[in-house]
Design a protein around this motif. Structure first.
Motif, short mmCIF file in Angstrom:
data_model
loop_
_atom_site.label_atom_id
_atom_site.label_comp_id
_atom_site.label_asym_id
_atom_site.label_seq_id
_atom_site.Cartn_x
_atom_site.Cartn_y
_atom_site.Cartn_z
N VAL A 3 0.87 -1.18 0.00
CA VAL A 3 0.00 0.00 0.00
C VAL A 3 0.90 1.23 0.00
O VAL A 3 1.78 1.36 0.86
N PHE A 4 0.72 2.09 -0.99
CA PHE A 4 1.49 3.33 -1.06
C PHE A 4 0.58 4.51 -0.70
O PHE A 4 -0.64 4.42 -0.83
N GLY A 5 1.19 5.60 -0.28
CA GLY A 5 0.42 6.81 -0.01
C GLY A 5 1.34 7.90 0.49
O GLY A 5 2.53 7.69 0.67
N ASN A 6 0.76 9.09 0.73
CA ASN A 6 1.56 10.14 1.37
C ASN A 6 0.98 10.43 2.75
O ASN A 6 -0.03 9.84 3.15
N GLU A 7 1.63 11.34 3.49
CA GLU A 7 1.27 11.54 4.89
C GLU A 7 -0.16 12.06 5.07
O GLU A 7 -0.87 11.66 5.98
N THR A 8 -0.63 12.92 4.15
CA THR A 8 -1.99 13.47 4.25
C THR A 8 -3.02 12.36 4.07
O THR A 8 -4.01 12.28 4.80
N GLU A 9 -2.78 11.49 3.08
CA GLU A 9 -3.70 10.38 2.82
C GLU A 9 -3.71 9.40 3.99
O GLU A 9 -4.78 8.91 4.40
N ALA A 10 -2.53 9.14 4.55
CA ALA A 10 -2.43 8.21 5.69
C ALA A 10 -3.23 8.75 6.88
O ALA A 10 -3.97 8.00 7.54
N ARG A 11 -3.11 10.05 7.12
CA ARG A 11 -3.83 10.64 8.26
C ARG A 11 -5.34 10.63 8.03
O ARG A 11 -6.11 10.41 8.95
N THR A 12 -5.73 10.85 6.79
CA THR A 12 -7.17 10.81 6.46
C THR A 12 -7.69 9.38 6.66
O THR A 12 -8.78 9.18 7.22
N PHE A 13 -6.91 8.40 6.20
CA PHE A 13 -7.30 6.99 6.35
C PHE A 13 -7.51 6.68 7.84
O PHE A 13 -8.50 6.03 8.22
N SER A 14 -6.59 7.16 8.67
CA SER A 14 -6.67 6.94 10.11
C SER A 14 -7.95 7.56 10.69
O SER A 14 -8.66 6.93 11.48
N LYS A 15 -8.24 8.78 10.27
CA LYS A 15 -9.42 9.50 10.78
C LYS A 15 -10.71 8.77 10.39
O LYS A 15 -11.60 8.56 11.22
N VAL A 16 -10.77 8.35 9.11
CA VAL A 16 -11.96 7.66 8.59
C VAL A 16 -12.22 6.36 9.37
O VAL A 16 -13.36 5.98 9.60
N GLY A 68 -11.35 5.83 12.48
CA GLY A 68 -11.47 6.08 13.92
C GLY A 68 -10.26 5.62 14.71
O GLY A 68 -10.39 5.18 15.86
N TRP A 69 -9.08 5.69 14.12
CA TRP A 69 -7.87 5.21 14.83
C TRP A 69 -7.31 6.22 15.82
O TRP A 69 -6.43 5.90 16.58
N GLU A 70 -7.79 7.44 15.74
CA GLU A 70 -7.39 8.48 16.70
C GLU A 70 -5.88 8.64 16.82
O GLU A 70 -5.34 8.80 17.92
N THR A 71 -5.18 8.55 15.70
CA THR A 71 -3.75 8.88 15.71
C THR A 71 -3.41 9.61 14.41
O THR A 71 -3.93 9.28 13.35
N ASP A 72 -2.54 10.60 14.58
CA ASP A 72 -2.04 11.36 13.42
C ASP A 72 -0.62 10.95 13.10
O ASP A 72 -0.02 11.46 12.17
N ASN A 73 -0.10 10.03 13.92
CA ASN A 73 1.28 9.59 13.77
C ASN A 73 1.41 8.68 12.54
O ASN A 73 0.86 7.58 12.51
N VAL A 74 2.13 9.17 11.53
CA VAL A 74 2.21 8.46 10.25
C VAL A 74 2.79 7.06 10.41
O VAL A 74 2.35 6.10 9.77
N GLU A 75 3.77 6.91 11.32
CA GLU A 75 4.38 5.59 11.53
C GLU A 75 3.35 4.59 12.10
O GLU A 75 3.27 3.45 11.65
N GLU A 76 2.57 5.07 13.05
CA GLU A 76 1.52 4.21 13.64
C GLU A 76 0.49 3.81 12.59
O GLU A 76 0.05 2.66 12.53
#
Length: 341
Positions: free
Chosen positions: A216-229, A231-239
């Motif tokens: 799975v590829f992506g950038n940091e903005t997409e990763a954070r949006t994926f997390s929000k959608v 409900g993972w409640e983390t903005d940490n890209v590594e997590e």
């Protein structure tokens, strides 16, 4: 190893209409910097306005097609890559065919007589890009085209499959067919998160394809949006990268590896419950021409080494090299030969 047709991409072929614009132009059409969106009615006049007001360049684009062209360029093996998508029967479509042939990619376009070839306005301000895609014909791709013997033969031949998330808006059925084929044959299936709106509004089809994704590829903005959608409640890209890599898989042959780029910050790679970070090649601000295609080029460079079964470090290094070349040029273009070794 036979490289002919080893890598197959499917996506939305778009002709990029690229220009350096100003802040007022972005404001007029309600465009955010560094975003990628689908054109609404209010955006339609902007394509014409761009060609009248600014100096525009036409470049064969579309996220998947960019990555495949870059992989082909890095490989320097004619016909190593194939690509499918839908274009119109018009001069932009002809331009696209000519462009792809020159790039050495084996394209099997579905040609639609009812809609014009898709275009993408690439608005560049201060080196940063914003994309507004008017899919038109690209939106008309049908899985019937994929199932035709001469096209399915490309699927049978390939060992690696790459699809940008944007294609989820067009033909999730085609994606599913190829994903299931890849799983059955122990081949490698890969996708890109592609844009925040894909993670938000195409969540169901994205989740359906996710178990089949080996990368799975992506950038940091997409990763954070994926997390929000989710409900993972983390903005940490590594997590987030780690959580995506641990999402259940449809086939156990390959583990999932998540690769997230962060502009000038290190590339995050999550696999086997661990995260590694790789620095990118830093570029002095004055050498930056435009970031359009940087993420696509990164994937293309990465794939060029992956299909040669190189270790992940080499894949990332090649990705960073390709992205670095692309951002010093206008659009997703490159010199005749790569100097990567």
């Amino acid at each position: 190893m036979a490289y002919e047709g080893i890598l197959l991409g499917m996506g939305n072929p778009l002709l990029d209409i690229s220009a350096v614009v100003d802040e007022d132009f972005l404001k007029k059409y309600g465009i955010k910097l560094n975003d990628a969106i689908l054109a609404e009615d209010k955006h339609l006049p902007m394509y014409e306005e761009m060609t009248k007001k600014y100096e525009v360049e036409y470049i064969a684009g579309g996220a998947t097609q960019n990555s495949i062209r870059v992989a082909q360029w890095m490989l320097q093996i004619p016909g190593a890559t194939s690509y499918m998508g839908c274009i119109g029967k018009d001069k932009f479509g002809e331009e696209m065919k000519k462009n792809s042939k020159l790039a050495g990619v084996n394209v099997h376009y579905y040609e639609d007589g009812t809609a014009p070839t898709g275009t993408c306005a690439v608005c560049v301000v201060g080196g940063e890009r914003s994309l507004v895609a008017n899919l038109s014909a690209a939106n008309c791709y049908k899985s019937e085209h994929l199932k035709k013997p001469e096209n399915w033969a490309l699927v049978e031949k390939a060992k690696y499959f790459y699809v940008a998330g944007f294609f989820l808006t067009v033909s999730p059925e085609s994606i599913q067919l190829v994903a299931e084929h890849a799983a059955a044959k122990n081949n490698v299936f890969m996708m890109n998160l592609s844009a925040p709106f894909i993670c938000e509004f195409f969540r169901d089809v994205q989740e359906k394809a996710l178990p089949y994704m080996d990368y799975v590829f992506g950038n940091e903005t997409e990763a954070r949006t994926f997390s929000k959608v989710h409900g993972w409640e983390t903005d940490n890209v590594e997590e987030v990268a780690l959580k995506i890599s641990q999402w259940p898989k449809a086939s156990g042959t390959h583990k999932r590896i998540t690769v997230i780029t962060q502009g000038a910050d290190p590339v995050v790679v999550a696999e086997d419950g661990k995260v590694k970070k790789f620095p990118v090649i830093l570029l002095p601000k004055e050498k930056l021409v435009d970031t359009n295609g940087a993420g696509d080029a990164f994937v293309g460079g990465f794939l060029s080494q992956l299909v040669q079964e190189k270790p992940i470090e080499e894949c990332v290094r090649a990705g960073c090299y390709a992205a670095n070349v692309i951002i010093q040029r206008s659009g997703c273009t490159y010199p005749e030969k790569p100097s990567f070794n």
